[in-house]
Write an enzyme that holds these catalytic residues in place. Structure first.
Site, PDB file in Angstrom:
ATOM      1  N   THR A 186       0.883  -1.146  -0.023  1.00  0.00           N
ATOM      2  CA  THR A 186       0.023   0.016   0.034  1.00  0.00           C
ATOM      3  C   THR A 186       0.995   1.156   0.071  1.00  0.00           C
ATOM      4  O   THR A 186       1.868   1.235   0.649  1.00  0.00           O
ATOM      5  CB  THR A 186      -0.883  -0.017   1.255  1.00  0.00           C
ATOM      6  N   GLU A 331      -5.145  -3.253   3.395  1.00  0.00           N
ATOM      7  CA  GLU A 331      -5.033  -3.832   4.688  1.00  0.00           C
ATOM      8  C   GLU A 331      -6.355  -4.672   5.152  1.00  0.00           C
ATOM      9  O   GLU A 331      -6.088  -5.489   6.087  1.00  0.00           O
ATOM     10  CB  GLU A 331      -4.828  -2.758   5.861  1.00  0.00           C
ATOM     11  N   LYS A 444      -4.768  11.173  -3.867  1.00  0.00           N
ATOM     12  CA  LYS A 444      -5.270  10.008  -4.541  1.00  0.00           C
ATOM     13  C   LYS A 444      -4.987  10.575  -6.059  1.00  0.00           C
ATOM     14  O   LYS A 444      -5.098  11.486  -6.386  1.00  0.00           O
ATOM     15  CB  LYS A 444      -6.547   9.760  -4.399  1.00  0.00           C
ATOM     16  N   TRP A 449      -5.157   5.932  -4.275  1.00  0.00           N
ATOM     17  CA  TRP A 449      -3.895   6.468  -3.244  1.00  0.00           C
ATOM     18  C   TRP A 449      -2.388   6.563  -4.057  1.00  0.00           C
ATOM     19  O   TRP A 449      -2.268   5.339  -4.305  1.00  0.00           O
ATOM     20  CB  TRP A 449      -3.870   6.030  -1.868  1.00  0.00           C
TER      21      TRP A 449
HETATM   22  P1  AMP Z   1      -6.163   1.262  -0.673  1.00  0.00           P
HETATM   23  O1  AMP Z   1      -5.575   0.647   0.453  1.00  0.00           O
HETATM   24  O2  AMP Z   1      -5.237   1.950  -1.579  1.00  0.00           O
HETATM   25  O3  AMP Z   1      -7.380   0.732  -1.199  1.00  0.00           O
HETATM   26  O4  AMP Z   1      -6.993   2.786  -0.238  1.00  0.00           O
HETATM   27  C1  AMP Z   1      -8.091   2.582   1.086  1.00  0.00           C
HETATM   28  C2  AMP Z   1      -8.527   4.067   1.429  1.00  0.00           C
HETATM   29  O5  AMP Z   1      -9.323   4.401   0.242  1.00  0.00           O
HETATM   30  C3  AMP Z   1      -9.550   3.960   2.623  1.00  0.00           C
HETATM   31  O6  AMP Z   1      -8.517   3.687   3.688  1.00  0.00           O
HETATM   32  C4  AMP Z   1     -10.373   5.136   2.299  1.00  0.00           C
HETATM   33  O7  AMP Z   1      -9.530   6.028   2.825  1.00  0.00           O
HETATM   34  C5  AMP Z   1     -10.451   4.967   1.049  1.00  0.00           C
HETATM   35  N1  AMP Z   1     -11.692   4.523   0.184  1.00  0.00           N
HETATM   36  C6  AMP Z   1     -11.750   3.317  -0.096  1.00  0.00           C
HETATM   37  N2  AMP Z   1     -13.185   3.176  -0.270  1.00  0.00           N
HETATM   38  C7  AMP Z   1     -13.941   4.254  -0.149  1.00  0.00           C
HETATM   39  C8  AMP Z   1     -15.089   4.647  -0.138  1.00  0.00           C
HETATM   40  N3  AMP Z   1     -16.196   4.075  -0.795  1.00  0.00           N
HETATM   41  N4  AMP Z   1     -15.315   5.989  -0.102  1.00  0.00           N
HETATM   42  C9  AMP Z   1     -14.494   6.857   0.666  1.00  0.00           C
HETATM   43  N5  AMP Z   1     -13.370   6.530   0.834  1.00  0.00           N
HETATM   44  C10 AMP Z   1     -12.712   5.206   0.494  1.00  0.00           C
END
Ligand code: AMP
Length: 486
Positions: A186, A331, A444, A449
């Site tokens: 990540t 995670e 992002k 991200w």
């Molecule tokens: P990743 O590990 O790259 O998948 O990023 C995870 C992060 O994306 C989470 O901790 C959230 O901050 C954000 N995220 C994922 N899904 C959503 C959603 N439906 N709405 C808002 N933020 C989201």
């Protein structure tokens, strides 16, 4: 006293064995980087995964060793998913959108033994190959006719050459279900990327839960198109779910534009597609411009960032596609919550239902969640109190890979460890989670991200990038710790 039931191991190989045995004729369709559409079945996929396991054994890959991929969603990537994990090695999916230096950092940190790549990513391989200290060979996922010439890469091998030389006579080994199966880094946290190391057990439990009616609601009648990449949290688990339920799988390859995706959705009669809002925006724009409709798609999973209310309405009202808004993270394998209605909410007005759907949804069984204040005290589920979102469960990370000394979990008074997600949220009385913020500033890119750094740091380290990001989003108050989406 123990129960007297068999203790079959929860292993990833069992998914492809099941898909072959019970859904052997079901198709897997891929848009290839070579330019054409490739079709075969679960039976073919299983045969080639066994061949590939022989290839990897012949190359000297041992239990627990990491084998990396830099690849789009496609059938060869699926074969790697099952062959690598199935034989007891670790499937390491690398995000090709990262800078080549970061890709090399990750490959070295993971000590990847081999790296399989799609031809699109040859330029990245050329830049990073010499810096990969443990990687014995780079394998182009193509046939002899499409092999690049004069690349300057030592130890460049051809996927189909290796496959042609291998037998499909291979029996999947049985081992402890806690064995590591896949690794995904990540970059959504401060500093260098961190590795999340999934196990066979965590993956199988996540797969069962993901298929449930109030989760992704998948069945053998479905045709699933994961637009979400297989290099990003295993395409939200869909390559595993599809095998478990016997759904037809459709892979878009590098074709992420609206036209290419719409074409596949229609020609392959897709019923369920999953992706981030930015990709869907491109698709919806293309469809509106060309006055197109969906003829078979009934629902879509949207996550990775919040689904904009206008997108929600457009999918449902204009295109007749039900939106499943989901929240998760690398995670969490990744599913944490999905927004499915409780029956009492069906009586609500359409506006009230839209307000619920804009939330990220209810916890999937297996994920325990709570919100806490700055001092770690649990906050009420009243839909108003906002706090740090903490989770725990059998598919939630406990430690990052090779950072054993770093305590990732926060312990509660009962001695239970909780993973601090970094998200700020409220939870209503019906258990619907709403993400409102991050407790760190996050950047992002395309709905994914690319980093999470204190704004002060990024402003100082990369002033040009930072200012460009601010301008791109026309963010007026960058000094108030905003969330930037670039
Ligand atoms: P990743 O590990 O790259 O998948 O990023 C995870 C992060 O994306 C989470 O901790 C959230 O901050 C954000 N995220 C994922 N899904 C959503 C959603 N439906 N709405 C808002 N933020 C989201």
């Amino acid at each position: 006293m123990n129960g007297l039931m068999m203790s079959g191991k929860l292993l990833i190989s069992s998914l492809i064995v099941h898909a072959d045995r019970h859904h052997g004729d079901t198709e897997i369709v891929s848009r290839r980087v070579e330019g054409d559409i490739h079709r075969y079945t679960y039976r073919d996929c299983h045969r080639r995964a066994r061949q590939l396991a022989n290839v990897l054994t012949e190359l000297g890959v041992k239990d627990g060793e990491r084998v990396a991929t830099l690849a789009w969603n496609g059938y060869r990537h699926l074969e790697l998913y099952y062959a690598i994990s199935g034989m007891g090695a670790v499937m390491h999916t690398i995000n090709p959108r990262l800078h080549p230096e970061q890709v090399a950092y990750i490959a070295n940190h993971a000590e990847d033994q081999y790296l399989f790549f799609d031809l699109t990513f040859l330029p990245t391989i050329k830049l990073m190959a010499a810096h990969c200290n443990t990687t014995k060979a780079f394998i182009a996922m193509t046939d002899r006719a499409h092999m690049p010439q004069d690349t300057g890469i030592d130890n460049l091998l051809c996927y189909e050459d290796l496959m042609d030389a291998a037998s499909d006579d291979y029996s999947w080994p049985t081992f402890d279900e806690e064995t590591a199966s896949a690794l995904c880094y990540t970059s959504g946290t401060t500093g260098n990327p961190k590795g999340v190391l999934y196990s066979h057990r965590s993956t199988l439990l996540h797969t069962y839960a993901a298929a449930l009616p109030d989760t992704l609601n998948c069945s053998a009648r479905d045709v699933i198109l994961p637009v979400v990449p297989m290099f990003h949290v295993n395409a939200w688990g869909l390559p595993y779910v599809a095998c478990m339920v016997g759904a037809k799988l459709v892979f878009p390859g590098a074709g992420m534009d609206g036209k290419s995706i719409h074409e596949l959705l229609e020609t392959e009669q897709v019923t369920l597609a999953a992706g981030v809002p930015t990709i869907w925006q491109g698709l919806l724009n293309y469809m509106e411009t060309n006055d197109l409709k969906f003829s078979t798609m009934t629902r879509t999973v949207i996550g990775g960032s919040a689904c904009p209310p206008a997108m929600l309405r457009k999918f449902q009202e204009v295109f007749g596609v039900h939106v499943l808004h989901a929240w998760g993270m690398t995670e969490l394998s990744p599913l944490g919550t999905v927004c499915a209605f409780k029956s009492k909410l069906l009586k609500n007005s359409p506006e009230e239902r839209y307000a619920v759907q804009a939330k990220q949804g209810r916890a999937v069984f297996g994920v325990d969640m709570k919100i806490v204040d700055e001092d770690g005290h649990e906050l009420p589920w009243d839909g108003k109190s906002s706090g740090k979102l903490m989770v725990r469960g059998p598919w939630v990370v406990s430690h990052y890979y090779r950072s054993e000394n770093e305590a990732e979990l926060e312990m509660d008074a009962d001695g239970h460890g909780w993973f601090p997600t970094g998200d700020i949220a409220n939870i209503d009385a019906d258990g619907y989670l709403q993400i409102t913020d991050r407790d760190k500033d996050v950047i992002k890119s395309g709905g994914e991200w690319i980093g999470s750094i204190d704004l002060e740091n990024i402003a100082m380290a990369h002033p040009a990038v930072f200012m460009a990001a601010c301008i791109a989003v026309k963010h007026p108050k960058w000094d108030e710790r905003p969330l930037l989406v670039v």
